[in-house]
Write a protein that holds these residues in place. Structure first.
Motif, mmCIF file in Angstrom:
data_model
loop_
_atom_site.group_PDB
_atom_site.id
_atom_site.type_symbol
_atom_site.label_atom_id
_atom_site.label_comp_id
_atom_site.label_asym_id
_atom_site.label_seq_id
_atom_site.Cartn_x
_atom_site.Cartn_y
_atom_site.Cartn_z
ATOM 1 N N GLN A 183 3.960 -4.950 -14.443
ATOM 2 C CA GLN A 183 2.787 -5.802 -14.260
ATOM 3 C C GLN A 183 1.669 -5.018 -13.587
ATOM 4 O OE1 GLN A 183 3.972 -9.283 -12.104
ATOM 5 N NE2 GLN A 183 5.192 -10.114 -13.785
ATOM 6 N N PHE A 184 0.458 -5.398 -13.916
ATOM 7 C CA PHE A 184 -0.719 -4.774 -13.307
ATOM 8 C C PHE A 184 -0.986 -5.446 -11.962
ATOM 9 C CE2 PHE A 184 -5.279 -4.201 -12.680
ATOM 10 C CZ PHE A 184 -5.406 -2.849 -12.939
ATOM 11 N N VAL A 185 -0.985 -4.642 -10.895
ATOM 12 C CA VAL A 185 -1.151 -5.184 -9.537
ATOM 13 C C VAL A 185 -2.444 -4.720 -8.886
ATOM 14 C CG1 VAL A 185 1.336 -5.420 -9.188
ATOM 15 C CG2 VAL A 185 0.185 -3.284 -8.547
ATOM 16 N N GLY A 186 -3.234 -3.938 -9.572
ATOM 17 C CA GLY A 186 -4.513 -3.495 -9.017
ATOM 18 C C GLY A 186 -4.333 -2.490 -7.895
ATOM 19 N N LEU A 187 -5.017 -2.731 -6.794
ATOM 20 C CA LEU A 187 -4.993 -1.815 -5.649
ATOM 21 C C LEU A 187 -3.949 -2.202 -4.607
ATOM 22 C CD1 LEU A 187 -8.851 -1.414 -5.143
ATOM 23 C CD2 LEU A 187 -7.302 0.129 -6.368
ATOM 24 N N ALA A 188 -2.958 -2.975 -5.003
ATOM 25 C CA ALA A 188 -1.945 -3.428 -4.037
ATOM 26 C C ALA A 188 -1.158 -2.261 -3.451
ATOM 27 C CB ALA A 188 -0.993 -4.418 -4.711
ATOM 28 N N ASN A 189 -0.820 -1.289 -4.275
ATOM 29 C CA ASN A 189 -0.074 -0.129 -3.779
ATOM 30 C C ASN A 189 -0.886 0.674 -2.769
ATOM 31 O OD1 ASN A 189 2.301 -0.544 -5.339
ATOM 32 N ND2 ASN A 189 1.275 0.322 -7.133
ATOM 33 N N TYR A 190 -2.161 0.822 -3.028
ATOM 34 C CA TYR A 190 -3.027 1.548 -2.089
ATOM 35 C C TYR A 190 -3.187 0.770 -0.792
ATOM 36 C CZ TYR A 190 -4.200 4.429 -6.121
ATOM 37 O OH TYR A 190 -4.122 5.271 -7.206
ATOM 38 N N TYR A 191 -3.226 -0.551 -0.897
ATOM 39 C CA TYR A 191 -3.309 -1.380 0.302
ATOM 40 C C TYR A 191 -2.065 -1.205 1.171
ATOM 41 C CZ TYR A 191 -3.739 -5.551 3.229
ATOM 42 O OH TYR A 191 -3.818 -6.395 4.307
ATOM 43 N N LYS A 192 -0.885 -1.127 0.530
ATOM 44 C CA LYS A 192 0.352 -0.931 1.279
ATOM 45 C C LYS A 192 0.382 0.427 1.971
ATOM 46 C CE LYS A 192 3.204 -3.838 -1.746
ATOM 47 N NZ LYS A 192 4.346 -3.839 -2.709
ATOM 48 N N ILE A 193 -0.156 1.441 1.304
ATOM 49 C CA ILE A 193 -0.146 2.782 1.894
ATOM 50 C C ILE A 193 -0.916 2.803 3.201
ATOM 51 C CG2 ILE A 193 -0.981 5.150 1.570
ATOM 52 C CD1 ILE A 193 -0.387 4.842 -1.404
ATOM 53 N N PHE A 194 -2.105 2.222 3.205
ATOM 54 C CA PHE A 194 -2.962 2.284 4.385
ATOM 55 C C PHE A 194 -2.581 1.251 5.443
ATOM 56 C CE2 PHE A 194 -5.650 4.219 1.091
ATOM 57 C CZ PHE A 194 -5.997 5.403 1.736
ATOM 58 N N HIS A 195 -1.587 0.414 5.175
ATOM 59 C CA HIS A 195 -1.120 -0.556 6.165
ATOM 60 C C HIS A 195 0.351 -0.357 6.512
ATOM 61 C CE1 HIS A 195 -4.825 -2.543 4.797
ATOM 62 N NE2 HIS A 195 -4.805 -3.219 5.927
ATOM 63 N N ASP A 196 0.933 0.725 6.023
ATOM 64 C CA ASP A 196 2.316 1.052 6.344
ATOM 65 C C ASP A 196 2.333 2.023 7.527
ATOM 66 O OD1 ASP A 196 4.988 1.558 6.464
ATOM 67 O OD2 ASP A 196 5.188 2.380 4.445
ATOM 68 N N LYS A 197 2.894 1.603 8.660
ATOM 69 C CA LYS A 197 2.899 2.442 9.862
ATOM 70 C C LYS A 197 3.716 3.712 9.654
ATOM 71 C CE LYS A 197 2.193 -1.361 13.115
ATOM 72 N NZ LYS A 197 2.724 -2.086 14.300
ATOM 73 N N THR A 198 4.824 3.602 8.907
ATOM 74 C CA THR A 198 5.638 4.787 8.646
ATOM 75 C C THR A 198 4.870 5.813 7.838
ATOM 76 O OG1 THR A 198 7.643 3.415 8.662
ATOM 77 C CG2 THR A 198 7.814 5.609 7.699
ATOM 78 N N SER A 199 4.177 5.359 6.807
ATOM 79 C CA SER A 199 3.390 6.279 5.976
ATOM 80 C C SER A 199 2.261 6.919 6.780
ATOM 81 C CB SER A 199 2.818 5.544 4.764
ATOM 82 O OG SER A 199 3.848 5.054 3.929
ATOM 83 N N LEU A 200 1.618 6.149 7.634
ATOM 84 C CA LEU A 200 0.529 6.688 8.447
ATOM 85 C C LEU A 200 1.046 7.729 9.444
ATOM 86 C CD1 LEU A 200 -1.573 3.463 9.168
ATOM 87 C CD2 LEU A 200 -2.042 5.279 7.519
ATOM 88 N N SER A 201 2.237 7.482 10.018
ATOM 89 C CA SER A 201 2.814 8.483 10.929
ATOM 90 C C SER A 201 3.189 9.754 10.178
ATOM 91 C CB SER A 201 4.040 7.903 11.627
ATOM 92 O OG SER A 201 5.074 7.611 10.695
ATOM 93 N N VAL A 202 3.683 9.610 8.951
ATOM 94 C CA VAL A 202 4.008 10.780 8.124
ATOM 95 C C VAL A 202 2.737 11.564 7.808
ATOM 96 C CG1 VAL A 202 4.821 11.502 5.855
ATOM 97 C CG2 VAL A 202 6.111 9.814 7.150
#
Length: 301
Positions: A62-81
């Motif tokens: 399914q097409f979710v748009g920018l949802a994946n990018y939104y998760k990246i910038f709001h994921d604390k683990t990803s930001l710490s990495v």
């Protein structure tokens, strides 16, 4: 007759130019097609899948748009990495660039066995990164703890890769050991391109060795240093082989990098769309950093 005689050489020159252009086009066409198929197409394809919820296997998504990018910038683990990888990249870039320029200055001097020393310093670049990682894995886990136990050094009595405080530093040392080889060769080529007359004139004007380096050698070496910095930044942001061969991202998440996280999200968690979004963000970061660095170096030049 005279007009036709004059126009004939012009037409012949035009035909020669068109033939030359056609030959150039035919010779460059295979490379362009291969680049489009293996570089541009996967890039655009990955950008498309980053806007979906594709798991990498199923045909339906399914097409979710920018949802994946939104998760990246709001994921604390990803930001710490991302923060850890940027710190790693900064240290790698500064140390490797300084070491490569220093070693290039030493190896560019007239000395006996200069070719042998250049071969020795370039040897790490010939080896595979994953092979070097496996070798240092044995050194850190087997050799150094024994040496530390025999000499009574507490810091070396256990593996440096087993502690979250020292694991990233141990991997950084591996990257520096191999990553300095190629930039050193590039820096030597840059030094050899500097005219000797400029150095001699500066020396005749009374400039000492340090002044010659700061005001003559380094400014003329800046285009080469810019290339070295870009290579080191890319190597730091995309560090993967050393981590995979030594800690696999552990202990915990202490050595998790951006490339390692992209790999695990794609092939362990089966989140190919999310990993594609992470890859796209990483590509944009590297591009922006390279453009800023090139702009700053041109301003200095």
């Amino acid at each position: 007759m005279r007009n036709s005689d004059r126009s004939f050489p012009c037409q012949q020159q035009r035909g020669t130019k068109l033939t030359t252009r056609a030959v150039f086009f035919l010779f460059t066409l295979p490379a362009v097609l291969l680049y489009l198929y293996f570089i541009v197409y996967p890039l655009l394809n990955g950008l498309y899948y980053s806007l979906t919820d594709w798991n990498g296997i199923g045909r339906s998504y399914q097409f979710v748009g920018l949802a994946n990018y939104y998760k990246i910038f709001h994921d604390k683990t990803s930001l710490s990495v991302v923060g850890r990888t940027f710190l790693y990249t900064l240290l790698l870039t500064v140390i490797c660039t300084a070491l490569s320029v220093f070693l290039a200055l030493l190896l560019n001097r007239e000395m006996k066995g200069k070719s042998i020393f250049r071969s020795i310093y370039f040897f790490p670049a010939v080896l595979s990164s994953i092979t070097i990682g496996l070798i240092f894995n044995q050194i850190y886990n087997g050799l150094l703890p024994q040496v530390g136990a025999e000499l009574g050094i507490g810091a070396l009595s256990h593996s440096l890769l087993s502690s979250g405080k020292t694991a990233m530093w141990a991997i950084l040392f591996i990257n520096i050991w191999q990553g300095t080889a190629l930039p050193t060769v590039i820096a030597i080529a840059g030094l050899q391109a500097i005219p000797t007359e400029i150095r001699e004139s500066a020396k005749m004007d009374g400039a000492n060795a340090w002044q010659q380096f700061c005001h003559v050698t380094l400014p003329l070496l800046m285009p080469t240093v810019s290339v070295i910095i870009i290579l080191n930044v890319r190597s730091g942001l995309m560090v993967f082989d050393y981590i995979k061969a030594t800690t696999d991202g552990g202990p915990g998440f202490a050595t998790m990098s951006i490339a390692m996280e992209i790999y695990k999200h794609a092939f362990t968690d089966m989140k190919f769309a999310y990993s594609s979004a992470e890859s796209t963000v990483t590509f944009l970061l590297i591009t922006v950093i390279a453009i800023i660095q090139l702009w700053c170096s041109r301003e200095k030049e």
